[in-house]
Scaffold this motif. Structure first.
Motif, PDB file in Angstrom:
ATOM      1  N   LYS A 160      54.981  62.991  76.825  1.00  0.00           N
ATOM      2  CA  LYS A 160      55.970  63.594  75.931  1.00  0.00           C
ATOM      3  C   LYS A 160      55.351  63.731  74.545  1.00  0.00           C
ATOM      4  O   LYS A 160      54.638  62.862  74.088  1.00  0.00           O
ATOM      5  CB  LYS A 160      57.211  62.720  75.848  1.00  0.00           C
ATOM      6  CG  LYS A 160      58.185  63.212  74.812  1.00  0.00           C
ATOM      7  CD  LYS A 160      59.593  62.899  75.159  1.00  0.00           C
ATOM      8  CE  LYS A 160      60.588  63.350  74.117  1.00  0.00           C
ATOM      9  NZ  LYS A 160      60.319  64.494  73.341  1.00  0.00           N
ATOM     10  N   ILE A 161      55.630  64.856  73.907  1.00  0.00           N
ATOM     11  CA  ILE A 161      55.163  65.096  72.549  1.00  0.00           C
ATOM     12  C   ILE A 161      56.340  64.970  71.597  1.00  0.00           C
ATOM     13  O   ILE A 161      57.366  65.627  71.767  1.00  0.00           O
ATOM     14  CB  ILE A 161      54.528  66.499  72.402  1.00  0.00           C
ATOM     15  CG1 ILE A 161      53.353  66.662  73.357  1.00  0.00           C
ATOM     16  CG2 ILE A 161      54.105  66.752  70.962  1.00  0.00           C
ATOM     17  CD1 ILE A 161      52.189  65.752  73.100  1.00  0.00           C
ATOM     18  N   ASP A 162      56.212  64.095  70.606  1.00  0.00           N
ATOM     19  CA  ASP A 162      57.208  63.941  69.553  1.00  0.00           C
ATOM     20  C   ASP A 162      56.735  64.806  68.382  1.00  0.00           C
ATOM     21  O   ASP A 162      55.828  64.438  67.650  1.00  0.00           O
ATOM     22  CB  ASP A 162      57.313  62.477  69.134  1.00  0.00           C
ATOM     23  CG  ASP A 162      58.296  62.266  68.001  1.00  0.00           C
ATOM     24  OD1 ASP A 162      59.201  63.099  67.822  1.00  0.00           O
ATOM     25  OD2 ASP A 162      58.145  61.255  67.287  1.00  0.00           O
ATOM     26  N   TRP A 163      57.332  65.982  68.238  1.00  0.00           N
ATOM     27  CA  TRP A 163      56.918  66.958  67.227  1.00  0.00           C
ATOM     28  C   TRP A 163      57.442  66.539  65.867  1.00  0.00           C
ATOM     29  O   TRP A 163      58.615  66.216  65.715  1.00  0.00           O
ATOM     30  CB  TRP A 163      57.437  68.345  67.576  1.00  0.00           C
ATOM     31  CG  TRP A 163      56.811  68.900  68.801  1.00  0.00           C
ATOM     32  CD1 TRP A 163      57.268  68.804  70.083  1.00  0.00           C
ATOM     33  CD2 TRP A 163      55.584  69.629  68.881  1.00  0.00           C
ATOM     34  NE1 TRP A 163      56.401  69.430  70.943  1.00  0.00           N
ATOM     35  CE2 TRP A 163      55.363  69.948  70.231  1.00  0.00           C
ATOM     36  CE3 TRP A 163      54.661  70.042  67.927  1.00  0.00           C
ATOM     37  CZ2 TRP A 163      54.253  70.665  70.656  1.00  0.00           C
ATOM     38  CZ3 TRP A 163      53.549  70.761  68.348  1.00  0.00           C
ATOM     39  CH2 TRP A 163      53.357  71.064  69.697  1.00  0.00           C
ATOM     40  N   GLN A 164      56.564  66.568  64.871  1.00  0.00           N
ATOM     41  CA  GLN A 164      56.936  66.289  63.490  1.00  0.00           C
ATOM     42  C   GLN A 164      56.580  67.514  62.659  1.00  0.00           C
ATOM     43  O   GLN A 164      55.417  67.907  62.611  1.00  0.00           O
ATOM     44  CB  GLN A 164      56.187  65.068  62.966  1.00  0.00           C
ATOM     45  CG  GLN A 164      56.467  63.812  63.741  1.00  0.00           C
ATOM     46  CD  GLN A 164      55.613  62.652  63.278  1.00  0.00           C
ATOM     47  OE1 GLN A 164      54.701  62.800  62.477  1.00  0.00           O
ATOM     48  NE2 GLN A 164      55.905  61.470  63.802  1.00  0.00           N
ATOM     49  N   HIS A 165      57.587  68.114  62.033  1.00  0.00           N
ATOM     50  CA  HIS A 165      57.380  69.308  61.227  1.00  0.00           C
ATOM     51  C   HIS A 165      57.819  69.036  59.791  1.00  0.00           C
ATOM     52  O   HIS A 165      58.942  68.561  59.576  1.00  0.00           O
ATOM     53  CB  HIS A 165      58.190  70.488  61.766  1.00  0.00           C
ATOM     54  CG  HIS A 165      57.888  70.830  63.185  1.00  0.00           C
ATOM     55  ND1 HIS A 165      56.664  71.300  63.593  1.00  0.00           N
ATOM     56  CD2 HIS A 165      58.644  70.750  64.302  1.00  0.00           C
ATOM     57  CE1 HIS A 165      56.691  71.519  64.886  1.00  0.00           C
ATOM     58  NE2 HIS A 165      57.870  71.180  65.346  1.00  0.00           N
ATOM     59  N   PRO A 166      56.953  69.348  58.819  1.00  0.00           N
ATOM     60  CA  PRO A 166      57.387  69.216  57.425  1.00  0.00           C
ATOM     61  C   PRO A 166      58.357  70.346  57.089  1.00  0.00           C
ATOM     62  O   PRO A 166      58.353  71.385  57.741  1.00  0.00           O
ATOM     63  CB  PRO A 166      56.087  69.365  56.635  1.00  0.00           C
ATOM     64  CG  PRO A 166      55.209  70.190  57.511  1.00  0.00           C
ATOM     65  CD  PRO A 166      55.575  69.807  58.923  1.00  0.00           C
ATOM     66  N   PRO A 167      59.196  70.153  56.084  1.00  0.00           N
ATOM     67  CA  PRO A 167      60.091  71.240  55.675  1.00  0.00           C
ATOM     68  C   PRO A 167      59.280  72.477  55.265  1.00  0.00           C
ATOM     69  O   PRO A 167      58.216  72.355  54.658  1.00  0.00           O
ATOM     70  CB  PRO A 167      60.848  70.658  54.474  1.00  0.00           C
ATOM     71  CG  PRO A 167      60.741  69.176  54.631  1.00  0.00           C
ATOM     72  CD  PRO A 167      59.432  68.938  55.320  1.00  0.00           C
ATOM     73  N   ILE A 168      59.782  73.627  55.604  1.00  0.00           N
ATOM     74  CA  ILE A 168      59.090  74.875  55.293  1.00  0.00           C
ATOM     75  C   ILE A 168      58.966  75.012  53.771  1.00  0.00           C
ATOM     76  O   ILE A 168      59.933  74.850  53.052  1.00  0.00           O
ATOM     77  CB  ILE A 168      59.834  76.078  55.906  1.00  0.00           C
ATOM     78  CG1 ILE A 168      59.789  75.981  57.436  1.00  0.00           C
ATOM     79  CG2 ILE A 168      59.231  77.397  55.439  1.00  0.00           C
ATOM     80  CD1 ILE A 168      60.613  77.006  58.167  1.00  0.00           C
ATOM     81  N   GLY A 169      57.742  75.269  53.323  1.00  0.00           N
ATOM     82  CA  GLY A 169      57.442  75.389  51.903  1.00  0.00           C
ATOM     83  C   GLY A 169      56.951  74.097  51.274  1.00  0.00           C
ATOM     84  O   GLY A 169      56.467  74.089  50.151  1.00  0.00           O
ATOM     85  N   GLN A 170      57.059  72.976  51.992  1.00  0.00           N
ATOM     86  CA  GLN A 170      56.624  71.684  51.469  1.00  0.00           C
ATOM     87  C   GLN A 170      55.484  71.092  52.298  1.00  0.00           C
ATOM     88  O   GLN A 170      55.235  69.897  52.270  1.00  0.00           O
ATOM     89  CB  GLN A 170      57.788  70.702  51.452  1.00  0.00           C
ATOM     90  CG  GLN A 170      58.932  71.110  50.572  1.00  0.00           C
ATOM     91  CD  GLN A 170      60.060  70.101  50.638  1.00  0.00           C
ATOM     92  OE1 GLN A 170      59.913  68.989  51.137  1.00  0.00           O
ATOM     93  NE2 GLN A 170      61.211  70.484  50.125  1.00  0.00           N
ATOM     94  N   GLU A 171      54.783  71.942  53.028  1.00  0.00           N
ATOM     95  CA  GLU A 171      53.768  71.475  53.963  1.00  0.00           C
ATOM     96  C   GLU A 171      52.646  70.696  53.278  1.00  0.00           C
ATOM     97  O   GLU A 171      52.267  69.610  53.725  1.00  0.00           O
ATOM     98  CB  GLU A 171      53.167  72.645  54.750  1.00  0.00           C
ATOM     99  CG  GLU A 171      54.149  73.340  55.666  1.00  0.00           C
ATOM    100  CD  GLU A 171      54.937  74.460  55.003  1.00  0.00           C
ATOM    101  OE1 GLU A 171      54.813  74.658  53.775  1.00  0.00           O
ATOM    102  OE2 GLU A 171      55.694  75.139  55.714  1.00  0.00           O
ATOM    103  N   LYS A 172      52.124  71.237  52.191  1.00  0.00           N
ATOM    104  CA  LYS A 172      50.992  70.599  51.504  1.00  0.00           C
ATOM    105  C   LYS A 172      51.387  69.235  50.933  1.00  0.00           C
ATOM    106  O   LYS A 172      50.658  68.252  51.087  1.00  0.00           O
ATOM    107  CB  LYS A 172      50.462  71.508  50.398  1.00  0.00           C
ATOM    108  CG  LYS A 172      49.194  71.019  49.767  1.00  0.00           C
ATOM    109  CD  LYS A 172      48.615  72.038  48.809  1.00  0.00           C
ATOM    110  CE  LYS A 172      47.277  71.565  48.267  1.00  0.00           C
ATOM    111  NZ  LYS A 172      46.653  72.565  47.415  1.00  0.00           N
ATOM    112  N   GLU A 173      52.545  69.175  50.291  1.00  0.00           N
ATOM    113  CA  GLU A 173      53.010  67.910  49.720  1.00  0.00           C
ATOM    114  C   GLU A 173      53.249  66.874  50.815  1.00  0.00           C
ATOM    115  O   GLU A 173      52.868  65.710  50.676  1.00  0.00           O
ATOM    116  CB  GLU A 173      54.298  68.119  48.910  1.00  0.00           C
ATOM    117  CG  GLU A 173      54.121  68.977  47.674  1.00  0.00           C
ATOM    118  CD  GLU A 173      54.197  70.470  47.964  1.00  0.00           C
ATOM    119  OE1 GLU A 173      54.582  70.862  49.093  1.00  0.00           O
ATOM    120  OE2 GLU A 173      53.844  71.249  47.065  1.00  0.00           O
ATOM    121  N   GLN A 174      53.885  67.295  51.902  1.00  0.00           N
ATOM    122  CA  GLN A 174      54.163  66.371  53.005  1.00  0.00           C
ATOM    123  C   GLN A 174      52.875  65.884  53.657  1.00  0.00           C
ATOM    124  O   GLN A 174      52.768  64.727  54.048  1.00  0.00           O
ATOM    125  CB  GLN A 174      55.081  67.035  54.035  1.00  0.00           C
ATOM    126  CG  GLN A 174      56.478  67.297  53.532  1.00  0.00           C
ATOM    127  CD  GLN A 174      57.226  66.022  53.197  1.00  0.00           C
ATOM    128  OE1 GLN A 174      57.183  65.055  53.939  1.00  0.00           O
ATOM    129  NE2 GLN A 174      57.891  66.017  52.062  1.00  0.00           N
TER     130      GLN A 174
END
Length: 140
Positions: A99-113
């Motif tokens: 199983k893959i637990d997907w973690q996505h940063p909020p759109i537009g905050q990718e670099k900071e996250q």
């Protein structure tokens, strides 16, 4: 988009095969390095184990969950909440037993996250990111 999905699938399969190589109770790195090839070859050679099919799947005997940090394409946000809802990924999870637990940063905050994740030391199993823009580059 298709390149990203293809690359992600390849990486998932690569990591899944690497995880399958670490058999419980073994500490010899050379024996675990060749284990997946042996298992797949045995299954393909006619192993009728009820846990595997002709392709050697599933590749784990116990449930395994990997965390995968990836930027969520904004085009997908219109129809999905996560890349885990992609039919191909769901099928891979079913077939491999991982199983893959997907973690996505909020759109537009990718670099900071990404920077916060690296600074905190809480690193997921897989990261899909443009490493050229990472502080210190891909080498660091």
């Amino acid at each position: 988009m298709k390149k990203n999905i293809s690359f992600a699938l390849c990486m998932i399969l690569f990591v899944m095969s690497a995880c399958a190589s670490s058999a419980p109770g073994t500490s010899d790195s050379t024996s675990t390095e060749t284990a997946p090839r042996t298992e797949v070859a045995t299954a393909a050679a006619g192993d009728t184990s009820p846990d595997t099919n002709a392709s050697g799947l599933p590749i784990v005997t116990e449930p395994l969950t990997l965390t995968y940090w990836s930027i969520f394409p904004s085009k997908n946000a219109e129809t999905r909440k996560s890349l885990g809802e992609v039919t191909a990924y769901m099928e891979l999870e079913k077939r491999t037993g991982i199983k893959i637990d997907w973690q996505h940063p909020p759109i537009g905050q990718e670099k900071e996250q990404f920077n916060l994740m690296v600074a905190s030391g809480d690193i997921p199993d897989l990261i899909y990111y443009g490493w050229q823009t990472a502080p210190g580059g891909p080498q660091k």
